[in-house]
Design an enzyme around this catalytic site. Structure first.
Site, PDB file in Angstrom:
ATOM      1  N   CYS A  89       0.839  -1.209   0.000  1.00  0.00           N
ATOM      2  CA  CYS A  89       0.000   0.000   0.000  1.00  0.00           C
ATOM      3  C   CYS A  89       0.873   1.258   0.000  1.00  0.00           C
ATOM      4  O   CYS A  89       1.593   1.524   0.963  1.00  0.00           O
ATOM      5  CB  CYS A  89      -0.898  -0.035   1.234  1.00  0.00           C
ATOM      6  SG  CYS A  89      -1.797   1.478   1.562  1.00  0.00           S
ATOM      7  N   CYS A  92       0.051   3.839   2.753  1.00  0.00           N
ATOM      8  CA  CYS A  92       0.511   3.326   4.055  1.00  0.00           C
ATOM      9  C   CYS A  92       1.986   3.647   4.261  1.00  0.00           C
ATOM     10  O   CYS A  92       2.393   4.041   5.353  1.00  0.00           O
ATOM     11  CB  CYS A  92       0.309   1.814   4.137  1.00  0.00           C
ATOM     12  SG  CYS A  92      -1.408   1.289   3.997  1.00  0.00           S
TER      13      CYS A  92
END
Length: 168
Positions: A89, A92
């Site tokens: 991600c 993230c």
């Protein structure tokens, strides 16, 4: 002295990579080992708990580690911020250093990181559907959630629930 991880050089510093919590400066690690030896603590768990108290984001890689950190959070009655993340991600990875900076500034808050691919049962329990998702817990109960890499909203929500008046 027994080391459970490995050494590497990052940003010009010798760093000890601790298997469950990530990067840690070797001098801090040695300090904690010496403290534990003086107090006759012999387990790696005590060292991990001491490091988590110092304002770091602690990664949970097993369900047992998750349960232990949640139990500690419930007993201490501190705000627990859980970052549900994934290695693939992009947002993230963008928000992770920001969360680390916040953790250093707020040692009164416990910060945990859970990889949804490793602990799918925990992610399902908290109904995580997007990454990153930040779940705010007090005494085991969800008090708030922030979905997405929203720095300002994350900081405001942490400040809102970390204050003593929010606990009352």
């Amino acid at each position: 002295m027994t080391f459970y991880g490995k050494f590497t050089i990052r940003s010009g510093l010798w760093v000890y990579i601790y298997p469950l919590t990530g990067y840690l400066n070797i001098h801090r690690y040695i300090k904690f080992v010496e403290i534990c030896k003086l107090k006759k603590y012999r387990t790696k768990q005590v060292i991990r708990e001491k490091m988590a108290e110092e304002g770091q984001v602690t990664s949970c890689h097993t369900v047992d580690a998750w349960k232990l950190h949640m139990q500690n959070g419930n007993e201490s009655k501190k705000l627990v911020v859980v970052d549900f993340t994934a290695s693939w991600c992009g947002p993230c990875r963008t928000i992770a250093p920001i969360l680390g900076e916040i953790a250093k500034k707020m040692p009164e808050v416990t910060f945990l990181k859970v990889d949804v691919d490793e602990l799918t049962t925990v992610a399902e329990e908290y109904e995580v559907q997007a990454m990153p998702t930040f779940v705010f817990l007090k005494e085991g109960k969800v008090v708030d959630t922030v979905v997405g890499a929203k720095k300002d909203e994350l900081q405001l929500t942490i400040a809102k629930h970390a204050t003593p008046t929010a606990a009352a």
